[in-house]
Design a protein around this motif. Structure first.
Motif, mmCIF file in Angstrom:
data_model
loop_
_atom_site.group_PDB
_atom_site.id
_atom_site.type_symbol
_atom_site.label_atom_id
_atom_site.label_comp_id
_atom_site.label_asym_id
_atom_site.label_seq_id
_atom_site.Cartn_x
_atom_site.Cartn_y
_atom_site.Cartn_z
ATOM 1 N N LEU A 57 57.456 54.261 27.527
ATOM 2 C CA LEU A 57 56.948 52.914 27.785
ATOM 3 C C LEU A 57 58.087 51.942 28.064
ATOM 4 N N ALA A 58 59.135 52.006 27.270
ATOM 5 C CA ALA A 58 60.256 51.094 27.469
ATOM 6 C C ALA A 58 60.878 51.273 28.856
ATOM 7 N N ARG A 59 60.954 52.512 29.310
ATOM 8 C CA ARG A 59 61.567 52.774 30.617
ATOM 9 C C ARG A 59 60.684 52.339 31.778
ATOM 10 N N THR A 60 59.385 52.384 31.607
ATOM 11 C CA THR A 60 58.473 52.115 32.718
ATOM 12 C C THR A 60 57.908 50.696 32.704
ATOM 13 N N GLN A 61 58.285 49.883 31.734
ATOM 14 C CA GLN A 61 57.762 48.523 31.625
ATOM 15 C C GLN A 61 58.106 47.709 32.868
ATOM 16 N N ASN A 62 57.148 46.929 33.324
ATOM 17 C CA ASN A 62 57.365 46.055 34.468
ATOM 18 C C ASN A 62 58.262 44.882 34.082
ATOM 19 N N PRO A 63 58.927 44.257 35.053
ATOM 20 C CA PRO A 63 59.801 43.122 34.739
ATOM 21 C C PRO A 63 59.104 41.972 34.011
ATOM 22 N N ASP A 64 57.781 41.838 34.200
ATOM 23 C CA ASP A 64 57.058 40.745 33.534
ATOM 24 C C ASP A 64 56.587 41.120 32.132
ATOM 25 N N GLY A 65 56.941 42.319 31.656
ATOM 26 C CA GLY A 65 56.563 42.759 30.312
ATOM 27 C C GLY A 65 55.320 43.611 30.245
ATOM 28 N N SER A 66 54.640 43.782 31.357
ATOM 29 C CA SER A 66 53.373 44.516 31.384
ATOM 30 C C SER A 66 53.576 45.991 31.717
ATOM 31 N N TRP A 67 52.462 46.726 31.664
ATOM 32 C CA TRP A 67 52.371 48.050 32.277
ATOM 33 C C TRP A 67 51.161 48.047 33.186
ATOM 34 N N TYR A 68 51.174 48.928 34.160
ATOM 35 C CA TYR A 68 50.013 49.060 35.031
ATOM 36 C C TYR A 68 48.869 49.730 34.261
ATOM 37 N N ALA A 69 47.677 49.526 34.769
ATOM 38 C CA ALA A 69 46.498 50.018 34.064
ATOM 39 C C ALA A 69 46.385 51.539 34.094
ATOM 40 N N GLU A 70 47.005 52.170 35.075
ATOM 41 C CA GLU A 70 46.857 53.626 35.192
ATOM 42 C C GLU A 70 48.050 54.209 35.931
ATOM 43 N N TYR A 71 48.454 55.393 35.456
ATOM 44 C CA TYR A 71 49.537 56.144 36.093
ATOM 45 C C TYR A 71 49.053 57.572 36.339
ATOM 46 N N HIS A 72 49.613 58.195 37.355
ATOM 47 C CA HIS A 72 49.317 59.602 37.617
ATOM 48 C C HIS A 72 50.596 60.271 38.096
ATOM 49 N N ARG A 134 45.488 40.839 34.754
ATOM 50 C CA ARG A 134 45.939 40.257 36.002
ATOM 51 C C ARG A 134 45.704 41.317 37.072
ATOM 52 N N ARG A 135 44.905 40.966 38.052
ATOM 53 C CA ARG A 135 44.516 41.936 39.068
ATOM 54 C C ARG A 135 45.717 42.348 39.924
ATOM 55 N N ALA A 136 45.508 43.392 40.710
ATOM 56 C CA ALA A 136 46.576 43.902 41.561
ATOM 57 C C ALA A 136 47.070 42.856 42.551
ATOM 58 N N ASP A 137 46.180 41.928 42.951
ATOM 59 C CA ASP A 137 46.591 40.891 43.895
ATOM 60 C C ASP A 137 47.257 39.698 43.207
ATOM 61 N N GLY A 138 47.419 39.768 41.893
ATOM 62 C CA GLY A 138 48.100 38.725 41.141
ATOM 63 C C GLY A 138 47.191 37.677 40.549
ATOM 64 N N THR A 139 45.895 37.681 40.899
ATOM 65 C CA THR A 139 44.967 36.692 40.362
ATOM 66 C C THR A 139 44.528 37.100 38.961
ATOM 67 N N LEU A 140 44.103 36.124 38.184
ATOM 68 C CA LEU A 140 43.695 36.356 36.805
ATOM 69 C C LEU A 140 42.220 36.684 36.737
ATOM 70 N N SER A 141 41.881 37.794 36.088
ATOM 71 C CA SER A 141 40.483 38.164 35.899
ATOM 72 C C SER A 141 39.839 37.211 34.896
ATOM 73 N N PRO A 142 38.635 36.703 35.181
ATOM 74 C CA PRO A 142 38.032 35.713 34.276
ATOM 75 C C PRO A 142 37.412 36.307 33.023
ATOM 76 N N GLU A 143 37.199 37.622 32.970
ATOM 77 C CA GLU A 143 36.490 38.214 31.846
ATOM 78 C C GLU A 143 37.250 38.080 30.535
ATOM 79 N N LEU A 144 36.498 37.799 29.485
ATOM 80 C CA LEU A 144 37.022 37.806 28.116
ATOM 81 C C LEU A 144 36.298 38.916 27.370
ATOM 82 N N LEU A 145 37.019 39.950 26.976
ATOM 83 C CA LEU A 145 36.433 41.131 26.367
ATOM 84 C C LEU A 145 36.612 41.092 24.855
ATOM 85 N N LEU A 146 35.536 41.387 24.135
ATOM 86 C CA LEU A 146 35.587 41.319 22.677
ATOM 87 C C LEU A 146 36.531 42.376 22.109
ATOM 88 N N THR A 147 36.332 43.645 22.487
ATOM 89 C CA THR A 147 37.203 44.698 21.978
ATOM 90 C C THR A 147 38.652 44.427 22.356
#
Length: 326
Positions: A57-72, A134-147
Motif C-alpha cells: 500500500l505504501a508503495r502504490t499510494q497516489n500522490p494525493d494520499g488515496s488508492w484507486y478503487a480496484e487493481y488487477h 472522487r470519481r475518475a474524472d475528478g468530480t466528487l460523488s454526492p453519495e453519503l454511505l452509512l457503512t
C-alpha cells in the motif's frame, strides 16, 4: 470450526510476491479487502506476510494520499478513489502494531496513514460526513454511505491512536470521527438507504452503537443455521457478513452468540482452509463460485476476537463517545 493455520495459508498462497492480496488468484484487488485479508494473516502469526501487504500500500499510494478503487495484476483498473477504501489502512496498521509491537513498522507506515487521512478529510461535507468517492474524472460523488462513514470514523480513531503512539498528535482526526458518529446516531437519514446487512451491523462493529441496536432487525438479516443475509430481501447468506457480525458481537463481549454465528460458516468451508463467498439457501447452491481472501480474513478476525485476542479486540473496541443504542 476454523482451521486457523490452513485459512491463513490460503490467504498467503494467494498473496503475490510484491505483497498484494487479490480476492482470489487472478482476481481483482481493492484496498479495503486487501487490508481485511492482511489483518487475518496477523491473527494467525503470519506477520511478515501482513507487513508486506501494508508496504505494498505504501508503495502504490497516489500522490494525493488515496488508492484507486480496484487493481488487477498490479495495474489500476478503476480510477475512482473511495474514501473508506483509502481510510482503512489506518485500521490495518493499528492492528499490525498491536499484534507485533513493531514501532519501526509504525514509523515507516506513518506517512502513508497521514496522507490517507488528509485525502479522506478532503471529501467531507459541511456537517462532517464524508462523500463516497472522487470519481475518475475528478468530480466528487454526492453519495453519503452509512457503512463507509462508520468505517471512516473507525479508521480516524485508529489513525489518532497511531499518531499518539508516535508523538504526532492529530486532535482534528478525533474531532472528525466524533462528527461522523454524531451523524450516525442522530441523523441516520442523512445517509443513502440500502438494504444491506452491513448498514445494520457496521455501526456496532465500528464501536458507534451497542449490540442492543441489532435486536430489532436480527430476524430480518440472520437466517438460522446459514448466517447473515447480504441483503435482507434475498435468500443469500455470505461468509464475510456472517464473520463480521460475529466479530462485532465478540468485541462487545457477546462471545457465545458470536461463536454460534461463526460456526455457521462450516457449510462454506473447503478442505484447503478457504471459504466460499456465499450460499443461496433457497436453491441450495454456492454463489458466486469464488473463494475470497477477504472472507477468510474476516473469519480469522472473528475467531481471534472470540478467543480474546487483545490486538483484535483493541482495534475493534468501542470508540470514544460510544452510544449503547440508537
Amino acid at each position: 470450526m476454523i482451521d486457523v493455520d490452513k485459512t491463513a495459508a490460503f490467504i498467503a498462497g494467494v498473496q503475490q510476491p510484491d505483497g498484494a492480496i487479490p480476492w482470489f488468484p487472478g482476481g481483482k484487488l481493492d484496498p479495503w479487502d486487501h487490508v481485511e485479508a492482511a489483518m487475518g494473516l496477523d491473527t494467525a502469526g503470519r506477520h511478515d506476510e501482513a507487513a508486506a501487504a501494508y508496504h505494498w500500500l505504501a508503495r502504490t499510494q497516489n500522490p494525493d494520499g488515496s488508492w484507486y478503487a480496484e487493481y488487477h495484476d498490479g495495474r489500476p483498473a478503476d480510477l475512482a478513489r473511495d474514501a473508506n477504501f483509502t481510510a482503512y489502512i489506518a485500521v490495518g496498521v493499528h492492528h499490525h502494531y498491536r499484534t507485533t509491537g513493531d514501532t519501526t513498522f509504525l514509523t515507516t507506515l506513518w506517512p502513508a496513514v497521514d496522507a490517507a487521512m488528509s485525502f479522506v478529510l478532503g471529501l467531507r461535507a459541511e456537517d462532517g460526513t464524508v462523500h463516497w468517492r472522487r470519481r475518475a474524472d475528478g468530480t466528487l460523488s454526492p453519495e453519503l454511505l452509512l457503512t463507509g462513514n462508520c468505517s471512516i470514523q473507525h479508521a480516524l480513531t485508529c489513525a489518532a491512536r497511531i499518531a499518539g503512539e508516535l508523538g504526532c498528535p492529530r486532535p482534528e482526526w478525533t474531532t472528525a470521527a466524533a462528527r461522523i458518529r454524531d451523524a450516525v446516531v442522530h441523523r441516520p437519514g442523512r445517509f443513502l438507504p440500502k438494504p444491506l446487512a452491513m448498514d445494520w451491523f457496521y455501526p456496532v462493529l465500528t464501536g458507534i452503537l451497542g449490540t442492543a441496536h441489532l435486536d430489532a432487525r436480527w430476524p430480518q438479516f440472520v437466517e438460522p443455521g446459514h448466517g447473515v443475509r447480504c441483503v435482507h430481501h434475498e435468500p443469500w447468506t455470505t461468509g464475510g457478513e456472517t464473520a463480521e457480525l460475529a466479530l462485532a458481537l465478540a468485541v462487545h463481549g457477546d462471545h457465545d452468540r458470536a461463536a454460534q454465528l461463526l460456526d455457521t460458516l462450516d457449510h462454506l468451508a473447503t478442505g484447503d482452509g478457504s471459504y466460499w463467498t456465499g450460499y443461496n439457501y433457497r436453491t441450495r447452491t454456492i454463489w458466486p463460485e469464488e473463494r475470497t481472501t477477504w472472507t477468510a480474513g474476516a473469519a480469522l478476525l472473528a475467531h481471534a476476537a472470540i478467543h480474546h485476542d487483545t490486538a483484535t479486540t483493541t482495534t475493534f473496541g468501542r470508540s470514544p463517545g460510544h452510544t449503547r443504542s440508537r
